[in-house]
Design a protein around this motif. Structure first.
Motif, short mmCIF file in Angstrom:
data_model
loop_
_atom_site.label_atom_id
_atom_site.label_comp_id
_atom_site.label_asym_id
_atom_site.label_seq_id
_atom_site.Cartn_x
_atom_site.Cartn_y
_atom_site.Cartn_z
N SER A 156 15.20 53.98 -17.45
CA SER A 156 15.74 52.62 -17.65
C SER A 156 15.19 51.59 -16.66
O SER A 156 14.96 50.43 -17.05
N PRO A 157 14.90 51.92 -15.38
CA PRO A 157 14.31 50.91 -14.49
C PRO A 157 12.95 50.40 -14.98
O PRO A 157 12.55 49.29 -14.64
N LEU A 158 12.23 51.20 -15.76
CA LEU A 158 10.96 50.75 -16.32
C LEU A 158 11.17 50.00 -17.63
O LEU A 158 10.61 48.91 -17.82
N PHE A 159 11.96 50.57 -18.53
CA PHE A 159 12.14 49.95 -19.85
C PHE A 159 12.81 48.59 -19.75
O PHE A 159 12.54 47.70 -20.58
N GLU A 160 13.67 48.40 -18.76
CA GLU A 160 14.37 47.12 -18.64
C GLU A 160 13.43 45.96 -18.31
O GLU A 160 13.77 44.80 -18.51
N LEU A 161 12.23 46.28 -17.82
CA LEU A 161 11.27 45.23 -17.48
C LEU A 161 10.28 44.96 -18.62
O LEU A 161 9.34 44.19 -18.45
N SER A 162 10.51 45.58 -19.78
CA SER A 162 9.60 45.40 -20.91
C SER A 162 10.37 45.11 -22.20
O SER A 162 10.74 46.04 -22.94
N PRO A 163 10.64 43.84 -22.49
CA PRO A 163 11.33 43.49 -23.74
C PRO A 163 10.57 43.98 -24.98
O PRO A 163 11.17 44.34 -25.99
N ALA A 164 9.23 44.00 -24.90
CA ALA A 164 8.43 44.45 -26.05
C ALA A 164 8.73 45.92 -26.35
O ALA A 164 8.90 46.31 -27.52
N ALA A 165 8.79 46.75 -25.30
CA ALA A 165 9.08 48.17 -25.50
C ALA A 165 10.50 48.36 -26.03
O ALA A 165 10.74 49.18 -26.92
N LEU A 166 11.46 47.60 -25.49
CA LEU A 166 12.85 47.71 -25.96
C LEU A 166 12.97 47.32 -27.43
O LEU A 166 13.69 47.97 -28.20
N SER A 167 12.26 46.29 -27.82
CA SER A 167 12.29 45.86 -29.22
C SER A 167 11.69 46.93 -30.13
O SER A 167 12.21 47.22 -31.22
N PHE A 168 10.62 47.54 -29.67
CA PHE A 168 9.99 48.64 -30.42
C PHE A 168 10.96 49.80 -30.59
O PHE A 168 11.12 50.36 -31.69
N VAL A 169 11.64 50.16 -29.51
CA VAL A 169 12.64 51.24 -29.55
C VAL A 169 13.76 50.90 -30.53
O VAL A 169 14.19 51.73 -31.33
N LEU A 170 14.22 49.66 -30.47
CA LEU A 170 15.33 49.22 -31.33
C LEU A 170 14.98 49.32 -32.81
O LEU A 170 15.76 49.84 -33.62
N VAL A 171 13.80 48.86 -33.18
CA VAL A 171 13.39 48.87 -34.60
C VAL A 171 13.17 50.30 -35.09
O VAL A 171 13.60 50.65 -36.20
N ILE A 172 12.51 51.12 -34.30
CA ILE A 172 12.27 52.52 -34.71
C ILE A 172 13.60 53.24 -34.91
O ILE A 172 13.80 53.98 -35.89
N GLY A 173 14.54 53.04 -33.99
CA GLY A 173 15.86 53.66 -34.13
C GLY A 173 16.58 53.19 -35.37
O GLY A 173 17.25 53.97 -36.05
N SER A 174 16.47 51.91 -35.70
CA SER A 174 17.14 51.35 -36.88
C SER A 174 16.59 51.97 -38.17
O SER A 174 17.35 52.36 -39.07
N ILE A 175 15.27 52.06 -38.25
CA ILE A 175 14.64 52.66 -39.44
C ILE A 175 15.10 54.11 -39.60
O ILE A 175 15.46 54.55 -40.69
N THR A 176 15.10 54.84 -38.49
CA THR A 176 15.48 56.26 -38.54
C THR A 176 16.94 56.42 -38.96
O THR A 176 17.26 57.26 -39.81
N ALA A 177 17.83 55.61 -38.38
CA ALA A 177 19.26 55.75 -38.67
C ALA A 177 19.57 55.52 -40.15
O ALA A 177 20.32 56.27 -40.77
N LEU A 178 18.97 54.50 -40.73
CA LEU A 178 19.30 54.14 -42.11
C LEU A 178 18.57 54.99 -43.13
O LEU A 178 19.17 55.60 -44.02
N PHE A 179 17.26 55.09 -43.00
CA PHE A 179 16.47 55.71 -44.06
C PHE A 179 16.55 57.24 -44.04
O PHE A 179 16.36 57.87 -45.08
N MET A 180 16.83 57.84 -42.89
CA MET A 180 17.03 59.29 -42.89
C MET A 180 18.40 59.65 -43.47
O MET A 180 18.57 60.72 -44.05
N GLY A 181 19.36 58.73 -43.35
CA GLY A 181 20.66 58.96 -43.97
C GLY A 181 20.56 59.01 -45.48
O GLY A 181 21.24 59.82 -46.14
N PHE A 182 19.72 58.16 -46.07
CA PHE A 182 19.54 58.18 -47.53
C PHE A 182 19.06 59.55 -48.00
O PHE A 182 19.46 60.02 -49.07
N LEU A 183 18.20 60.19 -47.23
CA LEU A 183 17.64 61.47 -47.64
C LEU A 183 18.70 62.56 -47.68
O LEU A 183 18.59 63.50 -48.48
N ALA A 184 19.72 62.46 -46.82
CA ALA A 184 20.77 63.48 -46.80
C ALA A 184 21.57 63.48 -48.10
O ALA A 184 22.15 64.50 -48.48
#
Length: 662
Positions: free
Chosen positions: A279-307
Motif C-alpha cells: 500500500s505505501p507504493l500503490f497509494e502514490l500511483s493513481p494510475a495503478a489504483l485505477s487499473f486495479v479498480l477496473v480489473i476487479g470490477s470486470i472480474t466481479a461482474l462477468f465471472m458471476g455471470f458464468l456461474a
C-alpha cells in the motif's frame, strides 16, 4: 519459549509434518501421515494465536533470520515481518488449513495417494505462511512460487486423468505469465532502490514517485506506476483476475479439500495480501489504483455471470470465488485495503465451508458432481444442508452474517472513490449482488430442495454412479467431514459482526497499511458507522439487500416452481447462453492465439531453421561430396591397364607442358 522461536515454529511445524508424511509415508502409515500433518498445522495455529496476542499487546517484529546471498551491495535475505496484517493472515491460513486437514481424513479415506496428499497440503500451508510472514521481496517471491508449484502438484494429484494433467499445466503456465510481470516489478525495485527489504523500499517510495521512466521513446511514465502495475500483474495471475482467471475453474480437477484450500485462504488470496502489503507504493500511483479498480470490477461482474450456467457443483463455487476476488480487488483499487483484508477473512471461512460442504454432497451422492442429478438432499444430509445454507447466506451478504459486513463495506468504499473507472466499479459491485444471490441459491435449491433426482444420474457421472441406479440413497458424511463444516459455520455466522469495528474503524492495522489522506474513504465510513447491529438493521432497507432477496426469490421461482422457464430462456437466448457456456471464448482464444501462435512459430523455426538452414548445410555438403565422388568413381575402375594408360597420358601431358615452357 521466546517469541522468535514461536515465529520459526509457525512455518516450520507444517514443513516438518509434510516431510515426514512425504518421505516416510510408508513407514508411518496412513494414520501416522494424517496425525503428524494435522499436529503440525495445529501447532502452527496455536503459535499464531500466541503471536497474535503478543502483537495486540504492541510487540511487532521486523528482523532478518540470515543472509542468503550478497552481491554488489544487494542482500538477499530471509526474515520475518510480524505485525497486525501478518498475524491476521497467519490465523486465517492456519485455521482454514487445519479444518481442511481434518476433513481430508474422511474425504480421502479410500485414496491410494493418502500420505502423498497430506504431504502436499501441509507443504502448501508452509509455502503460504512463508509468503505472508516475509519482510522482503526475495522471501515473498519464494513463497509466491512455492504455492504455485504445490498447487500444480495438487491440481494434478490424480495424474492418471488427462483432464487433471491439462488443468495443472494450465494453472502453472497462466501463473507464469503473471509471475513474469511480478518479477519485472521486483527487478525494477532492486535496480532503483538497491534493496529488497520492505521497510527500506517504502522509505524510498517518494523518490520512486518522482522518477520518470521511458518504456517507449517519447512516452514517459512514473516509475512507481510501472512498478505497481507489474506487481499487480503478478496478483492477477495468483488471485485469478481477468484475463488471467482461466486457470482457476479448471483447478476443480483436484480433490475437493485442495479446492477449499486454494480458493479460500491461501493461493488466490496471496495477490490481495501482496497489494495490501505494498500500500505505501500503490497509494502514490493513481494510475495503478485505477487499473486495479477496473480489473476487479470486470472480474466481479462477468465471472458471476458464468456461474449461472454451470452444472458442476464445484465449478459454480469456483466462479463464485472469482467474483468475490473481484470484490476484494475493487476494494484495493478504492484504497480500502482494510476492507479488502476484512472480506478476505470472512470469505475464507464461508468459501471453505461451501467447498467442503460440496465435497460432503459429492461423498453422499456417490461421487456425482452434477447438480441436475441431486435434489431433496436436505432430509438425507441435515448437517451438510444447514451448514451450506449458512455459507450461502454469508456469501450473498445477508444481514448479520459475516459476508454482509465485508461486502457492504466494499460497496460503500467503492462508492466513495473518485478514481477513473469508479462509476463502472460501483455499478459492477451492486449488480454483482443480484447475480451472486441468484447463482448461489440456484445451487442451494437444486441440491437440497425440490424433487429427488439422484436416481437419474447417468452411469458415466462419478465413479460409483451405479450405486444410485441400484437404490443407493444419499447419506450424511462421517463426523470427520461434518465436524469441520460446523467449526467453519460458526465464524461464517459471527466473525463479521464481532470484528468490523476493530478491523475497519479501530485502527487495528496501524502502520502495516498506509492510506493517503486523499483516498481515505474509511474516515467517511467511520462517521456513519454506529454498531454492528445498527449496520445490519440499516442494511435491511438498502438496495443491495433488495437485490440479493430478488436473486433468491427468482432462483426459487425458476428452479423449484417453474423449471420450464430457465429451459425456455436457454432456448430463446441461445447466443448468450452459448457465449457464457464457452466462458466468453477466452480459452479458445488462448488456444488459438497463444498456443497456436507458439506452435506456428515453432513450425516456422523448424521449417526455416532446421530443415532449410541446418539440414540444408548438412545435406548440401553431403550432396557435394557425393557428386565429387561420382566423378572420381569414373576413373576408379580397378583395372591395371587403365591405370597404366592414365599414367602414360599424364607423363605425356607433363612432358608437353615442360617442352613448351623451354
Amino acid at each position: 519459549m521466546n517469541m522468535h522461536t514461536l515465529y520459526l515454529l509457525v512455518p516450520l511445524a507444517p514443513l516438518a509434518g509434510s516431510l515426514i508424511a512425504g518421505l516416510f509415508g510408508k513407514a508411518v502409515g496412513r494414520a501416522g501421515a494424517h496425525w503428524v500433518t494435522i499436529l503440525g498445522v495445529a501447532v502452527s495455529f496455536v503459535a499464531s494465536l500466541l503471536i497474535f496476542r503478543d502483537v495486540q499487546a504492541g510487540h511487532s517484529y521486523n528482523g532478518v533470520l540470515y543472509t542468503w546471498l550478497e552481491s554488489g551491495g544487494l542482500k538477499l535475505q530471509v526474515g520475518f515481518l510480524i505485525d497486525p496484517l501478518t498475524t491476521l493472515m497467519m490465523l486465517v491460513v492456519t485455521f482454514v488449513s487445519l479444518m481442511v486437514h481434518i476433513y481430508t481424513v474422511g474425504y480421502m479415506a479410500d485414496d491410494p495417494g493418502y500420505q502423498r496428499f497430506f504431504s502436499y497440503i501441509s507443504l502448501f500451508t508452509f509455502s503460504m505462511l512463508m509468503l505472508v510472514m516475509a519482510n522482503n521481496f526475495v522471501q515473498l517471491f519464494f513463497g509466491w512460487e512455492a504455492v504455485g508449484l504445490v498447487s500444480y502438484l495438487l491440481i494434478g494429484f490424480w495424474y492418471t486423468r488427462p483432464t487433471a494433467i491439462y488443468a495443472n499445466l494450465k494453472a502453472f503456465l497462466v501463473n507464469r505469465v503473471g509471475d513474469f510481470g511480478f518479477l519485472l516489478g521486483i527487478g525494477l525495485i532492486a535496480a532503483n532502490c538497491g534493496t529488497l527489504d520492505y521497510a527500506q523500499v517504502f522509505a524510498q517510495a517518494q523518490h520512486l514517485a518522482a522518477t520518470p521512466i521511458e518504456l517507449f521513446a517519447g512516452h514517459s511514465w512514473l516509475l512507481i506506476s510501472v512498478i505497481c502495475i507489474c506487481l499487480f500483474i503478478g496478483a492477477m495471475g495468483k488471485s485469478a483476475q481477468f484475463p488471467l482467471h482461466v486457470w482457476l475453474p479448471d483447478s476443480m480437477e483436484g480433490p475437493t479439500p485442495i479446492s477449499a484450500l486454494i480458493h479460500a485462504a491461501t493461493m488466490v488470496t496471496a495477490g490481495i495480501f501482496m497489494v495490501s502489503r505494498m500500500s505505501p507504493l500503490f497509494e502514490l500511483s493513481p494510475a495503478a489504483l485505477s487499473f486495479v479498480l477496473v480489473i476487479g470490477s470486470i472480474t466481479a461482474l462477468f465471472m458471476g455471470f458464468l456461474a449461472v450456467v454451470q452444472n458442476d457443483i464445484k465449478r459454480v463455487i469456483a466462479y463464485s470465488t472469482l467474483s468475490q476476488l473481484g470484490y476484494m480487488t475493487m476494494a484495493l483499487g478504492a484504497s480500502a485495503y482494510p476492507v479488502a483484508i476484512f472480506h478476505l477473512m470472512t470469505h475464507a471461512f464461508f468459501k471453505a465451508l461451501l467447498f467442503l460442504g460440496a465435497g460432503s454432497v459429492i461423498i453422499g451422492c456417490h461421487h456425482n458432481q452434477d447438480i441436475r442429478y441431486m435434489g431433496g438432499l436436505r432430509k438425507y444430509m441435515p448437517v451438510t444442508w444447514i451448514t451450506s445454507l449458512i455459507g450461502s447466506l454469508a456469501l450473498i451478504g445477508f444481514p448479520f452474517f459475516s459476508g454482509f459486513y465485508s461486502k457492504d463495506s466494499i460497496i460503500e468504499a467503492v462508492g466513495l472513490s473518485h478514481l477513473p473507472g469508479a462509476g463502472f466499479a460501483q455499478f459492477a459491485a451492486v449488480a454483482s449482488v443480484f447475480v451472486t444471490a441468484f447463482y448461489s441459491f440456484r445451487l442451494y435449491f437444486l441440491v437440497f430442495h425440490g424433487e429427488e433426482r439422484y436416481h437419474l444420474v447417468p452411469q458415466e457421472h462419478g465413479h460409483d454412479a451405479h450405486d444410485a441406479h441400484h437404490g443407493g440413497k444419499p447419506h450424511e458424511s462421517p463426523w470427520v467431514v461434518t465436524g469441520p463444516l460446523v467449526l467453519l459455520a460458526i465464524p461464517s455466522l459471527v466473525i463479521g459482526y464481532l470484528t468490523i469495528r476493530p478491523l475497519l474503524f479501530g485502527d487495528y492495522f496501524g502502520t502495516s497499511i498506509f492510506i493517503a489522506p486523499a483516498h481515505d474513504a474509511l474516515t467517511s465510513m467511520k462517521e456513519e458507522f454506529h454498531t454492528s447491529f445498527v449496520m445490519a438493521m440499516h442494511g435491511l432497507t438498502q438496495l443491495p439487500f433488495l437485490l440479493a432477496m430478488s436473486g433468491v426469490v427468482l432462483s426459487w421461482f425458476f428452479y423449484l416452481k417453474r423449471p420450464d422457464i430457465p429451459a425456455a430462456i436457454q432456448r430463446n437466448f441461445r447466443p448468450i447462453y452459448t457465449l457464457l457456456d464457452n466462458k466468453y471464448y477466452l480459452d479458445k482464444f488462448n488456444d488459438w492465439f497463444f498456443a497456436g501462435g507458439a506452435r506456428l512459430l515453432g513450425r516456422g523455426l523448424w521449417r526455416g531453421g532446421d530443415q532449410m538452414v541446418i539440414d540444408g548445410l548438412v545435406n548440401g555438403s553431403a550432396k557435394t561430396v557425393g557428386w565429387v565422388s561420382a566423378v572420381v568413381r569414373l576413373y576408379q575402375s580397378g583395372q591395371i591397364y587403365r591405370y597404366a594408360f592414365s599414367m602414360i597420358i599424364g607423363v605425356f601431358v607433363l612432358l608437353t607442358l615442360w617442352i613448351n615452357r623451354v
